[in-house]
Design a protein around this motif. Structure first.
Motif, short mmCIF file in Angstrom:
data_model
loop_
_atom_site.label_atom_id
_atom_site.label_comp_id
_atom_site.label_asym_id
_atom_site.label_seq_id
_atom_site.Cartn_x
_atom_site.Cartn_y
_atom_site.Cartn_z
N ALA A 69 0.83 -1.21 0.00
CA ALA A 69 0.00 0.00 0.00
C ALA A 69 0.86 1.25 0.00
N ASP A 70 1.88 1.27 0.84
CA ASP A 70 2.77 2.44 0.89
C ASP A 70 3.48 2.65 -0.45
N TRP A 71 3.83 1.54 -1.09
CA TRP A 71 4.54 1.61 -2.37
C TRP A 71 3.63 2.14 -3.48
N VAL A 72 2.36 1.71 -3.48
CA VAL A 72 1.39 2.25 -4.43
C VAL A 72 1.24 3.75 -4.20
N TYR A 73 1.13 4.14 -2.95
CA TYR A 73 0.97 5.56 -2.61
C TYR A 73 2.16 6.37 -3.12
N ARG A 74 3.37 5.92 -2.82
CA ARG A 74 4.57 6.65 -3.26
C ARG A 74 4.64 6.74 -4.78
N THR A 75 4.28 5.66 -5.45
CA THR A 75 4.29 5.64 -6.92
C THR A 75 3.32 6.67 -7.49
N MET A 76 2.13 6.73 -6.92
CA MET A 76 1.11 7.66 -7.42
C MET A 76 1.50 9.11 -7.14
N VAL A 77 1.98 9.37 -5.95
CA VAL A 77 2.39 10.75 -5.60
C VAL A 77 3.54 11.20 -6.49
N ALA A 78 4.49 10.29 -6.73
CA ALA A 78 5.63 10.62 -7.60
C ALA A 78 5.17 10.92 -9.03
N ALA A 79 4.03 10.34 -9.43
CA ALA A 79 3.48 10.57 -10.77
C ALA A 79 2.59 11.81 -10.80
N GLY A 80 2.47 12.49 -9.65
CA GLY A 80 1.70 13.73 -9.61
C GLY A 80 0.24 13.56 -9.25
N GLU A 81 -0.13 12.37 -8.77
CA GLU A 81 -1.53 12.12 -8.40
C GLU A 81 -1.72 12.44 -6.91
N GLY A 82 -2.54 13.44 -6.62
CA GLY A 82 -2.77 13.83 -5.22
C GLY A 82 -3.78 12.94 -4.52
N ASN A 83 -4.75 12.46 -5.28
CA ASN A 83 -5.71 11.51 -4.72
C ASN A 83 -6.37 10.75 -5.87
N ALA A 84 -7.15 9.72 -5.50
CA ALA A 84 -7.72 8.83 -6.51
C ALA A 84 -8.87 8.04 -5.93
N VAL A 85 -9.68 7.51 -6.80
CA VAL A 85 -10.64 6.47 -6.42
C VAL A 85 -9.87 5.15 -6.55
N VAL A 86 -9.66 4.48 -5.44
CA VAL A 86 -8.83 3.27 -5.44
C VAL A 86 -9.74 2.05 -5.50
N VAL A 87 -9.48 1.21 -6.51
CA VAL A 87 -10.30 0.01 -6.74
C VAL A 87 -9.40 -1.21 -6.65
N GLY A 88 -9.78 -2.17 -5.81
CA GLY A 88 -8.96 -3.37 -5.68
C GLY A 88 -9.77 -4.63 -5.87
N HIS A 89 -9.20 -5.57 -6.62
CA HIS A 89 -9.78 -6.89 -6.79
C HIS A 89 -9.03 -7.87 -5.91
N SER A 90 -9.75 -8.58 -5.04
CA SER A 90 -9.18 -9.65 -4.22
C SER A 90 -7.97 -9.13 -3.44
N MET A 91 -6.75 -9.60 -3.71
CA MET A 91 -5.57 -9.07 -3.02
C MET A 91 -5.48 -7.55 -3.19
N GLY A 92 -5.84 -7.04 -4.36
CA GLY A 92 -5.83 -5.59 -4.58
C GLY A 92 -6.77 -4.87 -3.63
N GLY A 93 -7.86 -5.55 -3.25
CA GLY A 93 -8.78 -4.99 -2.26
C GLY A 93 -8.14 -4.88 -0.89
N TYR A 94 -7.32 -5.88 -0.53
CA TYR A 94 -6.60 -5.81 0.74
C TYR A 94 -5.65 -4.61 0.75
N VAL A 95 -5.00 -4.38 -0.40
CA VAL A 95 -4.08 -3.24 -0.52
C VAL A 95 -4.87 -1.93 -0.48
N ALA A 96 -6.03 -1.90 -1.14
CA ALA A 96 -6.86 -0.68 -1.15
C ALA A 96 -7.30 -0.31 0.27
#
Length: 272
Positions: A69-96
Motif C-alpha cells: 500500500a505504501d509503495w502504491v501511494y509513493r508511486t502515485m504521488v511521484a506521478a503527480g496524483e494527489g488523490n484517486a478512487v482506489v479500486v482493488g480486486h481480491s488481493m488488490g482490495g486488501y491493498v486498497a
C-alpha cells in the motif's frame, strides 16, 4: 532502502480524478483491461502492477500488504496524483483497504471487487505459506497453475471457456518470487473491517453471485461496515451483485463491473 516506482499503465484515457486499479493474485494489471475499456468516456484509469507482479520488481522488504500500500501511494504521488478512487480486486482490495487506513487523504473513494475486509483463517493462512514455500523451492509457479478453475464461476466454466487460456497465460507470466511474496503478504494481513467503519467517502462493493473465494456474505459484511452511519462515516456504500460470474467478475462480465465503477467515480467527483 528506497523502492523504485511500481509499474503503472494507462488503461483508459481521460482527465481529472483517476481510478487506480489494483489487481488480484496471481495476476497483474492486465486483468483490468477489458473492464477499463467499458468505463464511461473521459474516466481516467491507471493500472498498477503490485510488488513482484507483472512488470514490478521486489525491493527486498519483508512481505506485507502495508508495504504494498505504501509503495502504491509513493508511486502515485511521484506521478503527480494527489488523490484517486482506489479500486482493488481480491488481493488488490486488501491493498486498497490498507491504503485507506494508512493514507486516508489519498483515497477519495473505494471500490472493493471480489474481496473481503476480514483476515485469513488459520487454515487459509497455512495454505498460503505452503504455496509460498512450494513456489520458492521449485522456482516455478506450478503451485498456482490450477487456480483458474477456482477463480471463475460455474457459468464461465460452461460458457466462457476462452477465458481459461487467458488466465493461464497471465499466471505463467508471474515470477515464483512474486507469487511467494504475495502469499506471505496476504497471510499476515489483519482484519480491516474497522477501516470501512471509519471511511467517510463513497464505497462500492462488487461481488459475483458464483464467487466461492470471497462469497456474498463477505461483500455484505463490508457493505454493512461501510454503510452504517457513525460519528466518523457518512454511511455511503453500494453493493453490486453480478449474476453468473465467480471471483473474476471484472474479466467474466467487464461491462457490469465497469458500470459499477463508473457510478462510484461519478459519485466521488460530485462530492469531491
Amino acid at each position: 532502502m528506497t523502492s523504485q516506482a511500481l509499474a503503472t499503465f494507462t488503461l483508459h484515457d481521460g482527465g481529472g480524478l483517476p481510478l487506480v486499479l489494483l489487481h488480484g493474485f496471481p495476476l497483474d494489471h492486465r486483468m483490468w483491461a477489458a473492464c477499463a475499456a467499458h468505463l464511461p468516456p473521459g474516466t481516467r484509469a491507471i493500472g498498477v502492477d503490485l510488488p513482484g507482479a507483472g512488470h514490478s520488481d521486489l525491493d527486498g522488504y519483508q512481505p506485507s500488504i502495508e508495504h504494498a500500500a505504501d509503495w502504491v501511494y509513493r508511486t502515485m504521488v511521484a506521478a503527480g496524483e494527489g488523490n484517486a478512487v482506489v479500486v482493488g480486486h481480491s488481493m488488490g482490495g486488501y491493498v486498497a483497504l490498507a491504503l485507506a487506513e494508512r493514507h486516508p487523504g489519498f483515497v477519495a473513494g473505494l471500490g472493493l471487487v471480489n474481496t473481503k475486509s476480514t483476515a485469513d483463517t488459520d487454515e487459509a493462512r497455512a495454505k498460503r505459506l505452503r504455496i509460498a514455500a512450494a513456489a520458492e523451492s521449485s522456482q516455478t509457479v506450478d503451485a498456482v497453475l490450477g487456480m483458474p478453475a477456482d477463480l471463475v464461476g460455474a457459468t464461465t466454466t460452461e460458457r466462457r471457456r476462452h477465458l481459461f487460456p487467458v488466465l493461464d497465460s497471465w499466471i505463467r507470466a508471474q515470477s515464483p518470487a512474486g507469487v511467494a511474496w504475495a502469499q506471505r503478504a496476504m497471510a499476515s494481513r489483519p482484519d480491516r473491517t474497522a477501516v470501512l467503519e471509519r471511511f467517510a467517502a463513497p464505497v462500492a462493493v462488487v461481488v459475483g453471485t458464483e464467487d466461492t473465494i470471497t462469497p456474498l456474505a463477505e461483500a455484505e459484511h463490508m457493505v454493512q461496515a461501510a454503510g452504517a452511519p457513525s460519528a466518523h462515516s457518512g454511511g455511503d456504500a453500494a453493493l453490486t451483485l453480478v449474476p453468473g460470474v465467480g471471483h473474476m467478475s471484472a474479466l467474466e462480465d467487464p461491462q457490469a463491473v465497469a458500470a459499477a465503477l463508473g457510478l462510484l467515480h461519478m459519485q466521488v467527483v460530485a462530492h469531491h
